[in-house]
Motif scaffolding. Sequence first.
Motif, mmCIF file in Angstrom:
data_model
loop_
_atom_site.group_PDB
_atom_site.id
_atom_site.type_symbol
_atom_site.label_atom_id
_atom_site.label_comp_id
_atom_site.label_asym_id
_atom_site.label_seq_id
_atom_site.Cartn_x
_atom_site.Cartn_y
_atom_site.Cartn_z
ATOM 1 N N PRO A 11 -107.783 21.700 -13.253
ATOM 2 C CA PRO A 11 -106.423 21.514 -14.550
ATOM 3 C C PRO A 11 -105.624 23.396 -15.009
ATOM 4 C CG PRO A 11 -108.732 20.644 -15.292
ATOM 5 C CD PRO A 11 -108.800 21.374 -13.654
ATOM 6 N N SER A 12 -104.389 23.448 -14.852
ATOM 7 C CA SER A 12 -103.444 24.031 -15.168
ATOM 8 C C SER A 12 -102.830 24.039 -16.532
ATOM 9 C CB SER A 12 -103.223 25.000 -14.204
ATOM 10 O OG SER A 12 -102.712 24.350 -13.539
ATOM 11 N N GLU A 13 -102.289 24.714 -17.676
ATOM 12 C CA GLU A 13 -101.233 24.616 -18.272
ATOM 13 C C GLU A 13 -99.859 24.068 -17.632
ATOM 14 O OE1 GLU A 13 -98.483 26.726 -21.652
ATOM 15 O OE2 GLU A 13 -100.179 27.746 -20.739
ATOM 16 N N ALA A 14 -99.429 24.776 -16.648
ATOM 17 C CA ALA A 14 -98.235 25.007 -15.242
ATOM 18 C C ALA A 14 -98.794 23.682 -14.926
ATOM 19 C CB ALA A 14 -98.486 25.463 -13.663
ATOM 20 N N LEU A 15 -99.909 22.570 -14.852
ATOM 21 C CA LEU A 15 -99.747 21.212 -13.916
ATOM 22 C C LEU A 15 -99.176 20.238 -15.552
ATOM 23 C CD1 LEU A 15 -100.463 20.318 -10.897
ATOM 24 C CD2 LEU A 15 -102.807 19.790 -12.193
ATOM 25 N N GLN B 131 -98.233 24.954 2.879
ATOM 26 C CA GLN B 131 -96.772 25.761 2.735
ATOM 27 C C GLN B 131 -97.619 26.864 1.979
ATOM 28 O OE1 GLN B 131 -93.252 25.145 2.152
ATOM 29 N NE2 GLN B 131 -92.144 27.272 3.330
ATOM 30 N N ASP B 132 -97.453 28.017 2.359
ATOM 31 C CA ASP B 132 -97.887 29.115 0.898
ATOM 32 C C ASP B 132 -96.199 29.795 0.110
ATOM 33 O OD1 ASP B 132 -99.065 31.675 -0.482
ATOM 34 O OD2 ASP B 132 -99.956 32.210 1.156
ATOM 35 N N LEU B 133 -96.345 29.398 -0.646
ATOM 36 C CA LEU B 133 -95.574 30.063 -1.750
ATOM 37 C C LEU B 133 -95.562 30.760 -2.958
ATOM 38 C CD1 LEU B 133 -93.735 25.962 -1.726
ATOM 39 C CD2 LEU B 133 -93.034 28.026 -0.281
ATOM 40 N N THR B 134 -96.210 31.593 -2.386
ATOM 41 C CA THR B 134 -97.019 33.151 -3.534
ATOM 42 C C THR B 134 -96.515 34.590 -3.444
ATOM 43 O OG1 THR B 134 -98.964 32.921 -2.283
ATOM 44 C CG2 THR B 134 -98.917 31.533 -3.396
ATOM 45 N N GLY B 135 -95.558 33.849 -2.295
ATOM 46 C CA GLY B 135 -94.321 35.627 -2.471
ATOM 47 C C GLY B 135 -94.212 36.221 -3.361
ATOM 48 N N ILE B 136 -94.034 37.491 -3.241
ATOM 49 C CA ILE B 136 -93.640 38.453 -4.588
ATOM 50 C C ILE B 136 -92.708 38.227 -4.977
ATOM 51 C CG2 ILE B 136 -92.704 41.004 -4.775
ATOM 52 C CD1 ILE B 136 -94.885 41.982 -2.454
ATOM 53 N N LEU C 224 -90.749 32.880 -8.543
ATOM 54 C CA LEU C 224 -90.683 33.225 -9.945
ATOM 55 C C LEU C 224 -92.158 32.158 -9.995
ATOM 56 C CD1 LEU C 224 -89.866 33.517 -13.206
ATOM 57 C CD2 LEU C 224 -88.739 32.383 -12.463
ATOM 58 N N ASN C 225 -92.268 30.459 -9.522
ATOM 59 C CA ASN C 225 -92.978 29.882 -9.573
ATOM 60 C C ASN C 225 -94.038 30.262 -8.449
ATOM 61 O OD1 ASN C 225 -92.091 29.156 -12.357
ATOM 62 N ND2 ASN C 225 -90.471 27.883 -11.410
ATOM 63 N N LYS C 226 -95.019 30.623 -8.570
ATOM 64 C CA LYS C 226 -95.838 30.699 -7.236
ATOM 65 C C LYS C 226 -97.017 29.594 -6.869
ATOM 66 C CE LYS C 226 -96.198 35.880 -7.968
ATOM 67 N NZ LYS C 226 -94.821 36.397 -6.751
ATOM 68 N N GLY C 227 -97.459 29.191 -6.175
ATOM 69 C CA GLY C 227 -97.682 27.645 -5.293
ATOM 70 C C GLY C 227 -97.806 27.906 -4.176
ATOM 71 N N TRP D 202 -96.465 17.481 -2.431
ATOM 72 C CA TRP D 202 -96.523 17.710 -4.242
ATOM 73 C C TRP D 202 -96.941 19.616 -4.196
ATOM 74 C CZ3 TRP D 202 -95.366 14.675 -7.670
ATOM 75 C CH2 TRP D 202 -96.101 13.526 -6.856
ATOM 76 N N PHE D 203 -96.129 20.087 -4.856
ATOM 77 C CA PHE D 203 -95.992 21.351 -4.797
ATOM 78 C C PHE D 203 -96.526 21.052 -6.254
ATOM 79 C CE2 PHE D 203 -95.186 25.274 -7.818
ATOM 80 C CZ PHE D 203 -94.958 25.619 -6.946
ATOM 81 N N ILE D 204 -97.841 22.248 -5.611
ATOM 82 C CA ILE D 204 -99.234 22.866 -6.736
ATOM 83 C C ILE D 204 -98.793 23.888 -6.935
ATOM 84 C CG2 ILE D 204 -101.625 23.126 -7.193
ATOM 85 C CD1 ILE D 204 -100.030 19.622 -6.812
ATOM 86 N N PRO D 205 -98.916 24.313 -8.831
ATOM 87 C CA PRO D 205 -98.835 26.188 -8.814
ATOM 88 C C PRO D 205 -100.470 26.214 -8.673
ATOM 89 C CG PRO D 205 -98.884 24.586 -10.331
ATOM 90 C CD PRO D 205 -99.297 23.356 -9.153
ATOM 91 N N GLN D 206 -99.837 28.104 -8.341
ATOM 92 C CA GLN D 206 -101.376 28.722 -7.595
ATOM 93 C C GLN D 206 -102.852 28.497 -8.511
ATOM 94 O OE1 GLN D 206 -99.700 32.696 -7.443
ATOM 95 N NE2 GLN D 206 -102.054 33.326 -5.813
ATOM 96 N N GLU D 207 -102.161 28.774 -9.622
ATOM 97 C CA GLU D 207 -104.013 28.369 -11.111
ATOM 98 C C GLU D 207 -104.458 27.135 -10.950
ATOM 99 O OE1 GLU D 207 -99.718 28.096 -13.501
ATOM 100 O OE2 GLU D 207 -100.202 29.277 -11.562
ATOM 101 N N SER D 208 -103.634 26.639 -10.743
ATOM 102 C CA SER D 208 -104.396 25.010 -9.951
ATOM 103 C C SER D 208 -104.856 24.629 -8.684
ATOM 104 C CB SER D 208 -103.389 23.645 -10.472
ATOM 105 O OG SER D 208 -102.879 23.290 -11.991
#
Length: 69
Positions: free
Chosen positions: A11-15, A32-37, A40-43, A58-64
């Motif tokens: 769980p996370s607020e972003a999810l 696929q890693d989408l956490t580049g510097i 804006l939306n890392k995941g 699915w795209f999953i936010p980094q904090e999830s």
Amino acid sequence: MKTGTVINIKPSEALSLMRLNMLISKEAMVVQDLTGIGRLNKGYMVELTEPYLDEVDWFIPQESIDDED
């Protein structure tokens, strides 16, 4: 996180804002890693082991992301 890493979705607020709480506790593999510097939306793009809404990608936010290491 490396492509091919097996993760669990937590769980996370972003999810919640994405209205994807039904994916909590599901297992997936990072495709696929989408956490580049510059992002804006890392995941991560993940592939679920079981489809949700007839989709496995699915795209999953980094904090999830909860890796099983």
